[in-house]
Scaffold this motif. Structure first.
Motif, PDB file in Angstrom:
ATOM      1  N   HIS A  25       0.867  -1.276   0.073  1.00  0.00           N
ATOM      2  CA  HIS A  25      -0.033  -0.039  -0.046  1.00  0.00           C
ATOM      3  C   HIS A  25       0.748   1.439  -0.148  1.00  0.00           C
ATOM      4  O   HIS A  25       1.953   1.316   0.842  1.00  0.00           O
ATOM      5  CB  HIS A  25      -0.878   0.071   1.444  1.00  0.00           C
ATOM      6  N   ALA A  26       0.536   2.193  -0.956  1.00  0.00           N
ATOM      7  CA  ALA A  26       1.298   3.445  -1.075  1.00  0.00           C
ATOM      8  C   ALA A  26       2.780   3.324  -1.419  1.00  0.00           C
ATOM      9  O   ALA A  26       3.738   4.167  -1.137  1.00  0.00           O
ATOM     10  CB  ALA A  26       1.084   4.523   0.576  1.00  0.00           C
ATOM     11  N   GLY A  27       3.150   1.967  -2.189  1.00  0.00           N
ATOM     12  CA  GLY A  27       4.398   1.832  -2.352  1.00  0.00           C
ATOM     13  C   GLY A  27       5.301   1.337  -1.292  1.00  0.00           C
ATOM     14  O   GLY A  27       6.729   1.116  -1.397  1.00  0.00           O
ATOM     15  N   ALA A  28       4.991   1.142  -0.191  1.00  0.00           N
ATOM     16  CA  ALA A  28       5.601   0.645   0.799  1.00  0.00           C
ATOM     17  C   ALA A  28       6.255  -0.676   0.588  1.00  0.00           C
ATOM     18  O   ALA A  28       5.792  -1.633  -0.069  1.00  0.00           O
ATOM     19  CB  ALA A  28       4.803   0.432   2.112  1.00  0.00           C
ATOM     20  N   GLY A  29       7.541  -1.011   0.873  1.00  0.00           N
ATOM     21  CA  GLY A  29       8.316  -2.221   0.365  1.00  0.00           C
ATOM     22  C   GLY A  29       8.754  -2.223  -0.864  1.00  0.00           C
ATOM     23  O   GLY A  29       9.363  -3.384  -1.377  1.00  0.00           O
ATOM     24  N   SER A  30       8.565  -1.325  -1.788  1.00  0.00           N
ATOM     25  CA  SER A  30       8.996  -1.427  -3.099  1.00  0.00           C
ATOM     26  C   SER A  30      10.602  -1.156  -3.147  1.00  0.00           C
ATOM     27  O   SER A  30      11.136  -0.838  -2.169  1.00  0.00           O
ATOM     28  CB  SER A  30       8.384  -0.202  -3.708  1.00  0.00           C
ATOM     29  N   THR A  31      11.046  -1.360  -4.179  1.00  0.00           N
ATOM     30  CA  THR A  31      12.665  -1.506  -4.525  1.00  0.00           C
ATOM     31  C   THR A  31      12.950  -0.123  -4.239  1.00  0.00           C
ATOM     32  O   THR A  31      13.899   0.200  -3.463  1.00  0.00           O
ATOM     33  CB  THR A  31      13.083  -2.074  -5.762  1.00  0.00           C
ATOM     34  N   ALA A  32      12.342   0.938  -4.803  1.00  0.00           N
ATOM     35  CA  ALA A  32      12.942   2.364  -4.757  1.00  0.00           C
ATOM     36  C   ALA A  32      12.841   2.929  -3.247  1.00  0.00           C
ATOM     37  O   ALA A  32      13.616   3.658  -2.549  1.00  0.00           O
ATOM     38  CB  ALA A  32      11.616   3.200  -5.539  1.00  0.00           C
ATOM     39  N   HIS A  33      11.625   2.290  -2.602  1.00  0.00           N
ATOM     40  CA  HIS A  33      11.339   2.636  -0.984  1.00  0.00           C
ATOM     41  C   HIS A  33      12.556   2.151  -0.040  1.00  0.00           C
ATOM     42  O   HIS A  33      13.237   2.774   0.781  1.00  0.00           O
ATOM     43  CB  HIS A  33      10.146   2.034  -0.518  1.00  0.00           C
ATOM     44  N   LEU A  34      12.820   0.806  -0.405  1.00  0.00           N
ATOM     45  CA  LEU A  34      14.077   0.212   0.355  1.00  0.00           C
ATOM     46  C   LEU A  34      15.217   0.920  -0.142  1.00  0.00           C
ATOM     47  O   LEU A  34      16.169   1.137   0.732  1.00  0.00           O
ATOM     48  CB  LEU A  34      14.401  -1.352  -0.035  1.00  0.00           C
ATOM     49  N   ALA A  35      15.689   1.294  -1.300  1.00  0.00           N
ATOM     50  CA  ALA A  35      16.941   1.974  -1.718  1.00  0.00           C
ATOM     51  C   ALA A  35      17.023   3.283  -1.185  1.00  0.00           C
ATOM     52  O   ALA A  35      18.055   3.817  -0.674  1.00  0.00           O
ATOM     53  CB  ALA A  35      17.050   2.366  -3.411  1.00  0.00           C
ATOM     54  N   ALA A  36      15.889   3.956  -0.759  1.00  0.00           N
ATOM     55  CA  ALA A  36      15.910   5.336  -0.363  1.00  0.00           C
ATOM     56  C   ALA A  36      16.264   5.130   1.237  1.00  0.00           C
ATOM     57  O   ALA A  36      16.952   6.067   1.811  1.00  0.00           O
ATOM     58  CB  ALA A  36      14.433   6.025  -0.353  1.00  0.00           C
ATOM     59  N   LEU A  37      15.750   3.954   1.697  1.00  0.00           N
ATOM     60  CA  LEU A  37      15.680   3.731   3.320  1.00  0.00           C
ATOM     61  C   LEU A  37      17.205   3.524   3.489  1.00  0.00           C
ATOM     62  O   LEU A  37      17.887   4.012   4.486  1.00  0.00           O
ATOM     63  CB  LEU A  37      14.843   2.799   3.663  1.00  0.00           C
ATOM     64  N   LEU A  38      17.621   2.618   2.753  1.00  0.00           N
ATOM     65  CA  LEU A  38      19.195   2.258   2.837  1.00  0.00           C
ATOM     66  C   LEU A  38      20.356   3.447   2.285  1.00  0.00           C
ATOM     67  O   LEU A  38      21.426   3.287   2.359  1.00  0.00           O
ATOM     68  CB  LEU A  38      19.510   1.096   2.087  1.00  0.00           C
ATOM     69  N   ASP A  39      19.699   4.255   1.550  1.00  0.00           N
ATOM     70  CA  ASP A  39      20.542   5.393   0.922  1.00  0.00           C
ATOM     71  C   ASP A  39      21.604   4.729  -0.029  1.00  0.00           C
ATOM     72  O   ASP A  39      22.673   5.205   0.128  1.00  0.00           O
ATOM     73  CB  ASP A  39      21.303   6.176   1.920  1.00  0.00           C
ATOM     74  N   LEU A  40      21.168   3.930  -1.086  1.00  0.00           N
ATOM     75  CA  LEU A  40      21.952   3.077  -1.857  1.00  0.00           C
ATOM     76  C   LEU A  40      21.239   3.698  -3.154  1.00  0.00           C
ATOM     77  O   LEU A  40      20.186   3.899  -3.362  1.00  0.00           O
ATOM     78  CB  LEU A  40      21.705   1.757  -1.761  1.00  0.00           C
ATOM     79  N   PRO A  41      22.299   3.717  -4.176  1.00  0.00           N
ATOM     80  CA  PRO A  41      21.740   4.323  -5.542  1.00  0.00           C
ATOM     81  C   PRO A  41      21.259   3.094  -6.355  1.00  0.00           C
ATOM     82  O   PRO A  41      21.465   2.061  -6.114  1.00  0.00           O
ATOM     83  CB  PRO A  41      23.076   4.564  -6.196  1.00  0.00           C
ATOM     84  N   ILE A  42      20.373   3.356  -7.251  1.00  0.00           N
ATOM     85  CA  ILE A  42      19.990   2.435  -8.245  1.00  0.00           C
ATOM     86  C   ILE A  42      20.224   2.248  -9.427  1.00  0.00           C
ATOM     87  O   ILE A  42      20.545   3.433 -10.065  1.00  0.00           O
ATOM     88  CB  ILE A  42      18.295   3.020  -8.470  1.00  0.00           C
ATOM     89  N   LEU A  43      20.581   1.254  -9.855  1.00  0.00           N
ATOM     90  CA  LEU A  43      20.959   0.864 -11.381  1.00  0.00           C
ATOM     91  C   LEU A  43      19.719   0.307 -11.891  1.00  0.00           C
ATOM     92  O   LEU A  43      19.252  -0.638 -11.584  1.00  0.00           O
ATOM     93  CB  LEU A  43      22.145  -0.226 -11.330  1.00  0.00           C
TER      94      LEU A  43
END
Length: 690
Positions: free
Chosen positions: A127-145
């Motif tokens: 719900h509301a994008g929780a748990g998405s790949t982008a959400h996790l990347a933002a929480l971990l402060d890791l860049p996305i390929l």
């Protein structure tokens, strides 16, 4: 941002959708980085056991499942907002991340890099994008390929990529950092002309958004990974046919890997070809230099000594009471389903024995996740050919001993682990150990009985349908399990394990209708169809009597040794009934029928269960994904459901699962860090009496 993230470079590999090539890119990167002598840890976003098993097999280290929604022990109210990371990571997610970021196999060497493979599309989640790949990347402060499939696209690829780069997800607010992008990799390139069109289309985005095109990966040369249901076939089946050297070459030729590593912050990464067997490698590889300083060696793989990995000959106890000598450089061994297939050759960081590559060690020092003194199973013949799969190698590799008893005996949990039951999160055995238990593996396919001395049994998910005939033909195991159920031994199964605990399994759509005998511990019959029965995130509320009723039944039976017979009632046939449908979320398909529900649910919902202190309701989080369902009918009177299920939006779905005496089964896969309280209470049912 977690402190480990500040010193370990990492990348999240997200895609514009499913089937874009995320897994292929991830596996190719893992192979290429290993060929350069880098120590890489890998993880998977969301509830995917198979991709994580691929990561573990290639890296030789356990692969975590990182999930920002399932890591909480809480209900899912409709107004719940995704965690934004303003005050750090959620406790459960931080615990899993710490396991992944720790020094692999006790080497004292921190990982050089973290690779996290995303799931589905980049912004797909609960719900509301929780748990998405982008959400996790933002929480971990890791860049996305960002991985984008160019199949059927030309200049339009720019519009697709631009939308992903500039999209503002629902969870983004003033307290949360937006996703940041490392670069773009396009897959399914059909020709040189196609590559030129894609590159020209993406040049303006590199200038305006500073997100470079780092790879154009052609269809030719990419590995063909077979699928089963929504996922790949298992690693033990696919990896022997995977040419890792060719996969490495394919990526190196069509991806700017040096630029990618530099952008990720790995400024001193070895260059291409540094894994060659040459004197220059030993002089230039920083990992080898560290090994020399410690007094070790850094030979090529023919010398069986790799950076940061010492060769060990292990002498261990295996189920059956036999002793076997194992080397630390054997690949994940063949299972009964693959025993005749060729095994993969060691590559770069050669895998440890199977369990050491799949499961994390516990966090407390000197604790053994897998007991290294497992006794043999009743009426079981020694099996040297199965030693590698069932060796309690985590404890042995770490040379660890179980913690001494602290007033009460530790529960000994037998965990089914073989080709039919291999869907277990990498941190679950460690969590059970940290909660006070010891874990010993056994095989319902190959063994005659669980190991002696077990005070509880756990059957994880897997593919029992692929081994139904073998499981039903192992009569000594079935007889022993029924005898243990009669004695009220706590037994718990999830999904595939739930199927195994039922009376039988019938598969639809086969030329001949055939019903396979299962363990017969629950008075249910299972039907496996061709369409999904359920798929989605789940917040589950324990119903009255679960797991406390199992604890009372078990303890009273042990006290007087005359507990009620679990299988005394005649079996009943159960089937699905209409139920509330789930809202579409990242792991739920809207508009499809969910799995079997009870006729009295949700109309007659019971009062919520409480935790062992009786102070508050017991909630867990996890997911469902299965094609199977119970056959027609309500639960028998002497049985009870386990969970009241809700989706990620908090929508009530149904009551689910079956408790019969001390035996319980469910379609729900509990996420370890989202179900600590549940496992603590369930282990109480398996704690030996003083």
């Amino acid at each position: 941002m977690h402190k480990a993230q500040q010193r370990i470079p990492g990348i999240v590999i997200g895609g514009t959708g499913s089937n874009t090539g995320k897994t292929t890119v991830t596996l190719a990167l893992l192979c290429a980085l290993a060929s350069r002598g880098l120590a890489v840890r890998a993880a998977k976003t969301g509830p995917d056991y198979i991709d994580a098993a691929f990561h573990a097999a290639i890296t030789g280290q356990p692969a975590a499942n990182l999930d920002a929604w399932m890591c909480r022990q809480a209900p899912a109210p409709p107004a719940e907002k995704p965690f934004t990371g303003g005050k750090g990571l959620p406790t459960g997610l931080q615990t899993v991340f710490e396991r992944m970021a720790a020094s692999p196999s006790g080497t004292g060497r921190a990982p050089d890099m973290l690779l996290v493979e995303g799931a589905m599309g980049l912004y797909d989640g609960g719900h509301a994008g929780a748990g998405s790949t982008a959400h996790l990347a933002a929480l971990l402060d890791l860049p996305i390929l960002l991985v984008c499939s160019a199949a059927g696209l030309g200049q339009s690829v720019a519009a697709l990529v631009e939308g992903y780069l500039r999209h503002k997800p629902q969870w983004l607010n003033a307290k949360s950092a937006p996703p940041r992008f490392l670069g773009i990799v396009c897959t399914h390139i059909g020709s040189q002309r196609h590559a030129e069109i894609i590159a020209d289309a993406l040049k303006p985005l590199e200038r305006s958004d500073n997100v470079p095109l780092l790879g154009l990966l052609p269809r030719k040369g990419a590995p063909e990974l077979q699928s089963r249901h929504l996922g790949l076939v298992e690693a033990r089946e696919a990896l022997p046919a995977l040419d890792r050297a060719a996969l490495t070459h394919w990526l190196e030729e069509h991806c700017r890997l040096d630029a990618l590593l530099k952008l990720a912050g790995l400024t001193s990464a070895p260059s291409r070809g540094m894994a060659d067997n040459s004197p220059e490698k030993a002089n230039k590889n920083s990992a080898c230099q560290r090994e020399y300083k410690r007094g070790g060696k850094c030979d090529d793989k023919r010398g069986a000594r790799m950076p940061g990995r010492a060769k060990r000959d292990l002498r261990v106890r295996v189920p059956g009471g036999t002793t076997s000598a194992l080397t630390g450089y054997q690949a994940d061994v063949a299972t009964p389903a693959t025993a005749t297939r060729p095994t993969a050759k060691p590559f770069a960081a050669t895998p440890e024995p199977a369990l050491a590559t799949r499961f994390f060690p516990p966090q407390q020092p000197k604790a053994a996740t897998i007991r290294n003194t497992a006794t043999g199973a009743d009426i079981q013949e020694p099996r040297d050919d199965a030693a590698n799969l069932f060796v309690p190698s985590l404890a042995t590799v770490a040379a660890a001993k179980a913690l001494p008893a602290r007033g009460t005996a530790r529960p000994l949990i037998g965990m089914a682990w073989d080709a039919a039951f291999s869907f277990c999160y990498a941190d679950l055995p460690a969590l059970l150990t940290e909660l006070g238990a010891d874990v010993v593996p056994f095989s319902p396919l190959r063994d005659a009985a669980p190991p002696q001395g077990c005070t509880g049994l756990y059957f994880p998910g897997g593919y029992p349908e692929l081994h139904a005939e073998e499981l039903g033909a192992n009569l000594p195991m079935l007889r022993r399990l029924r005898a243990l159920a009669q004695k009220n031994l706590p037994i718990y199964g999830e999904c595939g394990g739930y199927i195994y605990l039922m009376q039988s399994l019938r598969m639809e759509g086969q030329p001949e209708v055939r019903e396979y005998a299962m363990a017969g511990l629950l008075p249910l019959r299972c039907v496996l169809g061709k369409t999904r029965a359920a798929l989605g995130y789940r917040a589950a509320l324990a119903l009255p009597g679960w797991p406390e009723r199992a604890a009372r039944t078990t303890r009273s039976a042990r006290a007087d040794r005359s507990g009620p017979a679990v299988l005394s009632a005649a079996p009943s046939i159960l089937s699905p009934m209409p139920c509330a449908d789930s809202q579409a979320d990242g792991f739920t398909v809207g508009g499809e029928r969910t799995s079997a529900s009870r006729k009295d649910a949700p109309a007659r919902m019971k009062t919520p269960a409480t935790d062992q202190a009786g102070s508050k309701p017991l909630w867990v989080r996890g997911h469902e994904f299965h094609y199977a369902r119970e056959d027609d009918g309500p639960l028998p009177p002497h049985c009870a459901p386990l969970w009241q299920l809700h989706d990620s939006k908090g929508t009530l779905l149904r009551q689910e699962g079956c408790l019969c005496g001390s035996v319980a089964g469910t379609w729900l896969h509990c996420y370890p860090e989202g179900s600590r309280t549940f496992w603590r209470v369930w282990l109480k049912t398996a704690t030996p009496l003083p």
